[in-house]
Write a protein that holds these residues in place. Structure first.
Motif, PDB file in Angstrom:
ATOM      1  N   GLY A 168       0.829  -1.204   0.000  1.00  0.00           N
ATOM      2  CA  GLY A 168       0.000   0.000   0.000  1.00  0.00           C
ATOM      3  C   GLY A 168       0.860   1.249   0.000  1.00  0.00           C
ATOM      4  N   TYR A 169       1.927   1.224   0.808  1.00  0.00           N
ATOM      5  CA  TYR A 169       2.851   2.365   0.886  1.00  0.00           C
ATOM      6  C   TYR A 169       3.471   2.661  -0.478  1.00  0.00           C
ATOM      7  CZ  TYR A 169       3.011   2.683   6.014  1.00  0.00           C
ATOM      8  OH  TYR A 169       2.718   2.887   7.324  1.00  0.00           O
ATOM      9  N   LEU A 170       3.864   1.576  -1.171  1.00  0.00           N
ATOM     10  CA  LEU A 170       4.533   1.721  -2.466  1.00  0.00           C
ATOM     11  C   LEU A 170       3.675   2.549  -3.420  1.00  0.00           C
ATOM     12  CD1 LEU A 170       7.219   0.534  -3.599  1.00  0.00           C
ATOM     13  CD2 LEU A 170       5.849  -1.214  -4.708  1.00  0.00           C
ATOM     14  N   ALA A 171       2.367   2.266  -3.420  1.00  0.00           N
ATOM     15  CA  ALA A 171       1.461   2.977  -4.318  1.00  0.00           C
ATOM     16  C   ALA A 171       1.193   4.403  -3.832  1.00  0.00           C
ATOM     17  CB  ALA A 171       0.153   2.204  -4.446  1.00  0.00           C
ATOM     18  N   VAL A 172       0.939   4.523  -2.540  1.00  0.00           N
ATOM     19  CA  VAL A 172       0.541   5.831  -2.006  1.00  0.00           C
ATOM     20  C   VAL A 172       1.707   6.815  -1.994  1.00  0.00           C
ATOM     21  CG1 VAL A 172      -0.276   7.017   0.052  1.00  0.00           C
ATOM     22  CG2 VAL A 172      -1.376   4.913  -0.654  1.00  0.00           C
ATOM     23  N   SER A 173       2.905   6.326  -1.648  1.00  0.00           N
ATOM     24  CA  SER A 173       4.041   7.241  -1.569  1.00  0.00           C
ATOM     25  C   SER A 173       4.496   7.687  -2.958  1.00  0.00           C
ATOM     26  CB  SER A 173       5.209   6.591  -0.812  1.00  0.00           C
ATOM     27  OG  SER A 173       5.685   5.470  -1.497  1.00  0.00           O
ATOM     28  N   PHE A 174       4.027   6.967  -3.992  1.00  0.00           N
ATOM     29  CA  PHE A 174       4.300   7.373  -5.374  1.00  0.00           C
ATOM     30  C   PHE A 174       3.790   8.797  -5.612  1.00  0.00           C
ATOM     31  CE2 PHE A 174       3.790   7.446  -9.953  1.00  0.00           C
ATOM     32  CZ  PHE A 174       4.867   6.713 -10.403  1.00  0.00           C
ATOM     33  N   THR A 175       2.582   9.074  -5.125  1.00  0.00           N
ATOM     34  CA  THR A 175       2.005  10.414  -5.305  1.00  0.00           C
ATOM     35  C   THR A 175       2.757  11.441  -4.454  1.00  0.00           C
ATOM     36  OG1 THR A 175       0.362  10.072  -3.573  1.00  0.00           O
ATOM     37  CG2 THR A 175      -0.273   9.477  -5.794  1.00  0.00           C
ATOM     38  N   LEU A 176       3.297  10.980  -3.333  1.00  0.00           N
ATOM     39  CA  LEU A 176       4.098  11.873  -2.493  1.00  0.00           C
ATOM     40  C   LEU A 176       5.369  12.279  -3.242  1.00  0.00           C
ATOM     41  CD1 LEU A 176       3.837  12.966   0.436  1.00  0.00           C
ATOM     42  CD2 LEU A 176       5.365  11.137   1.124  1.00  0.00           C
ATOM     43  N   GLY A 177       5.935  11.318  -3.974  1.00  0.00           N
ATOM     44  CA  GLY A 177       7.121  11.590  -4.786  1.00  0.00           C
ATOM     45  C   GLY A 177       6.826  12.623  -5.864  1.00  0.00           C
ATOM     46  N   ILE A 178       5.653  12.504  -6.467  1.00  0.00           N
ATOM     47  CA  ILE A 178       5.242  13.485  -7.481  1.00  0.00           C
ATOM     48  C   ILE A 178       5.122  14.869  -6.845  1.00  0.00           C
ATOM     49  CG2 ILE A 178       3.365  14.158  -9.029  1.00  0.00           C
ATOM     50  CD1 ILE A 178       2.813  11.185  -9.502  1.00  0.00           C
ATOM     51  N   ALA A 179       4.515  14.914  -5.662  1.00  0.00           N
ATOM     52  CA  ALA A 179       4.361  16.191  -4.948  1.00  0.00           C
ATOM     53  C   ALA A 179       5.731  16.792  -4.640  1.00  0.00           C
ATOM     54  CB  ALA A 179       3.565  15.981  -3.662  1.00  0.00           C
ATOM     55  N   ALA A 180       6.676  15.926  -4.225  1.00  0.00           N
ATOM     56  CA  ALA A 180       8.027  16.397  -3.898  1.00  0.00           C
ATOM     57  C   ALA A 180       8.716  16.973  -5.133  1.00  0.00           C
ATOM     58  CB  ALA A 180       8.851  15.249  -3.320  1.00  0.00           C
ATOM     59  N   LYS A 181       8.545  16.278  -6.253  1.00  0.00           N
ATOM     60  CA  LYS A 181       9.146  16.739  -7.506  1.00  0.00           C
ATOM     61  C   LYS A 181       8.539  18.077  -7.930  1.00  0.00           C
ATOM     62  CE  LYS A 181       7.677  15.705 -11.359  1.00  0.00           C
ATOM     63  NZ  LYS A 181       7.519  16.254 -12.686  1.00  0.00           N
ATOM     64  N   ASN A 182       7.213  18.192  -7.747  1.00  0.00           N
ATOM     65  CA  ASN A 182       6.511  19.417  -8.146  1.00  0.00           C
ATOM     66  C   ASN A 182       7.004  20.654  -7.394  1.00  0.00           C
ATOM     67  OD1 ASN A 182       4.997  18.105 -10.027  1.00  0.00           O
ATOM     68  ND2 ASN A 182       3.175  17.906  -8.736  1.00  0.00           N
ATOM     69  N   ILE A 183       7.473  20.478  -6.161  1.00  0.00           N
ATOM     70  CA  ILE A 183       7.937  21.640  -5.408  1.00  0.00           C
ATOM     71  C   ILE A 183       9.441  21.833  -5.565  1.00  0.00           C
ATOM     72  CG2 ILE A 183       6.073  21.488  -3.718  1.00  0.00           C
ATOM     73  CD1 ILE A 183       8.827  20.706  -1.902  1.00  0.00           C
ATOM     74  N   GLY A 184      10.078  21.030  -6.412  1.00  0.00           N
ATOM     75  CA  GLY A 184      11.476  21.273  -6.735  1.00  0.00           C
ATOM     76  C   GLY A 184      12.501  20.444  -5.987  1.00  0.00           C
ATOM     77  N   LEU A 185      12.054  19.411  -5.272  1.00  0.00           N
ATOM     78  CA  LEU A 185      13.023  18.517  -4.628  1.00  0.00           C
ATOM     79  C   LEU A 185      13.537  17.517  -5.667  1.00  0.00           C
ATOM     80  CD1 LEU A 185      11.444  17.576  -1.145  1.00  0.00           C
ATOM     81  CD2 LEU A 185      13.190  19.287  -1.635  1.00  0.00           C
ATOM     82  N   THR A 186      14.792  17.095  -5.534  1.00  0.00           N
ATOM     83  CA  THR A 186      15.333  16.065  -6.418  1.00  0.00           C
ATOM     84  C   THR A 186      14.796  14.705  -5.958  1.00  0.00           C
ATOM     85  OG1 THR A 186      17.252  15.585  -5.038  1.00  0.00           O
ATOM     86  CG2 THR A 186      17.481  17.388  -6.632  1.00  0.00           C
ATOM     87  N   PRO A 187      14.832  13.684  -6.865  1.00  0.00           N
ATOM     88  CA  PRO A 187      14.372  12.348  -6.446  1.00  0.00           C
ATOM     89  C   PRO A 187      15.104  11.839  -5.204  1.00  0.00           C
ATOM     90  CG  PRO A 187      14.592  12.414  -8.814  1.00  0.00           C
ATOM     91  CD  PRO A 187      15.121  13.730  -8.306  1.00  0.00           C
ATOM     92  N   PHE A 188      16.406  12.117  -5.109  1.00  0.00           N
ATOM     93  CA  PHE A 188      17.149  11.663  -3.928  1.00  0.00           C
ATOM     94  C   PHE A 188      16.632  12.349  -2.663  1.00  0.00           C
ATOM     95  CE2 PHE A 188      20.648  12.283  -0.876  1.00  0.00           C
ATOM     96  CZ  PHE A 188      20.894  10.956  -0.571  1.00  0.00           C
ATOM     97  N   GLN A 189      16.396  13.660  -2.757  1.00  0.00           N
ATOM     98  CA  GLN A 189      15.880  14.391  -1.590  1.00  0.00           C
ATOM     99  C   GLN A 189      14.497  13.897  -1.204  1.00  0.00           C
ATOM    100  OE1 GLN A 189      16.190  18.301  -3.233  1.00  0.00           O
ATOM    101  NE2 GLN A 189      18.290  18.619  -2.540  1.00  0.00           N
ATOM    102  N   ALA A 190      13.670  13.590  -2.211  1.00  0.00           N
ATOM    103  CA  ALA A 190      12.327  13.075  -1.944  1.00  0.00           C
ATOM    104  C   ALA A 190      12.415  11.745  -1.207  1.00  0.00           C
ATOM    105  CB  ALA A 190      11.560  12.899  -3.249  1.00  0.00           C
ATOM    106  N   MET A 191      13.326  10.856  -1.681  1.00  0.00           N
ATOM    107  CA  MET A 191      13.487   9.557  -1.037  1.00  0.00           C
ATOM    108  C   MET A 191      14.032   9.718   0.382  1.00  0.00           C
ATOM    109  SD  MET A 191      15.830   6.298  -2.133  1.00  0.00           S
ATOM    110  CE  MET A 191      17.306   7.116  -1.575  1.00  0.00           C
TER     111      MET A 191
END
Lengths: 102, 243
Positions: free
Chosen positions: B22-45
């Protein structure tokens, strides 16, 4: 961003960890103060509701697809849908409705 | 019959597996949100690996996007994650009083809504190895999902990103609606909170209030008033656990 992202993340992680670990390590008895306990009890619902609406309306390509997802999500959750089911259904509703709306 | 630490760990992995998916799917959208505000994928993770909090991270990202001060971010994190304080209090009762400090410090790293839910449901006292088992699958699930969301958000078509972006809100709805059905006070509070949030954000005179401040102020005001007007009795605590 004029601030350092890593410092931002550190602040979030530090505060979150302290919230979780302090009660586990320090407080071995339950909180007795009814008002404080009630406040903490209500906080998640109020915060999540405030964060959901109206922000959800600007999260997708169309206000109407988001509104539809909100209604479907509420109905599904009301009928006992799981966290996973509600989240995925909201996504599917937005995707399908935007095929017609956008 | 006392169970071995290994059995506790295995049971933790078993119960943590659906949570991790469940986390894998839900945190996917969190990653998108992080990217949208300018965080790098590493920072999001990194944010997900160190925070393990959906609403708290999401609120944090909103403030980071607004260029908030570190203090504002700390207060926001404190407020959106305040429920973990309650959960940890409750979880401390579930542990053997003799449980060493190091175990308390380790399980405190991943007290989430879901892991709290399964930990409190084990019979009798909780062995920390159970939490380690659940954490062994849930922590990577949450962090990897966020990373994938931040990376693939670029690759996926706009339509798909638009659809996935609503997933996190769907999760919030799934958390607040079932208790609203069981508890009338929570139901009224949820409706009132949404109405107040909409009102405050749509009145142009109040535009000086940032979105982050709006969440903090409304939460303290509404939850505070509710705590005074409708104090929670002992028996109602179960509804909180279910959340």
């Amino acid at each position: 961003m004029q601030h350092n992202p890593y410092l931002y993340i550190l602040v979030m992680a530090g505060v979150t960890y302290l919230i979780r670990v302090l009660p586990l390590t320090l407080i071995r008895k339950e909180i007795k103060n009814v008002t404080l306990r009630s406040f903490l009890f209500y906080v998640p619902y109020v915060t999540l509701a405030v964060m959901t609406f109206p922000s959800i309306l600007s999260a997708t390509g169309s206000v109407w697809s988001a509104l539809l997802a909100l209604v479907v999500g509420i109905v599904l959750a009301w009928r006992g849908g799981s966290l996973f089911q509600v989240a995925v259904s909201a996504c599917v509703v937005v995707f399908v409705s935007e095929l017609f709306l956008c | 019959m006392p169970q071995s630490n290994l059995t506790w760990f295995r049971n933790g992995v078993r119960d943590g597996m659906p949570i991790a998916l469940g986390y894998l799917a839900v945190s996917f959208t969190l990653g998108i949100a992080a990217k949208n505000i300018g965080l790098t994928p590493f920072q999001a993770m990194l944010a997900s690996l160190t925070n393990n909090a959906s609403a708290g991270e999401f609120a944090g990202f909103t403030l980071i996007a607004a260029g908030a001060s570190y203090w504002e971010l700390a207060v926001m994190t404190l407020i959106t994650n305040a429920r973990y304080l309650l959960m940890s209090c409750s979880l401390s009762q579930k542990l053997d009083p003799e449980t060493p400090l190091v175990h308390r410090m380790l399980i405190g790293y991943d007290v989430t809504d879901e892991i709290f839910g399964i930990s409190i449901a084990v019979p009798d006292k909780l062995n920390p190895c159970y939490n380690y088992g659940a954490m062994a699958v849930a922590l990577p699930g949450w962090a990897l999902g966020t990373l994938l969301g931040a990376v693939m958000g670029n690759v996926l078509p706009v339509r798909v990103v638009s659809a996935l972006s609503v997933g996190l809100y769907g999760m919030f709805i799934a958390i607040i609606i079932p208790p609203s059905r069981q508890n009338r006070v929570i139901g009224v509070l949820v409706a009132l909170s949404m109405a107040a949030s909409w009102l405050v954000s749509s009145i142009s005179l109040l535009n000086v209030i940032s979105p982050g401040m709006r969440i903090i102020l409304l939460t303290v005001l509404i939850a505070g008033a509710a705590a005074v007007l409708f104090p929670v009795k002992e028996g109602e605590k179960e509804a909180d656990r279910a959340a």
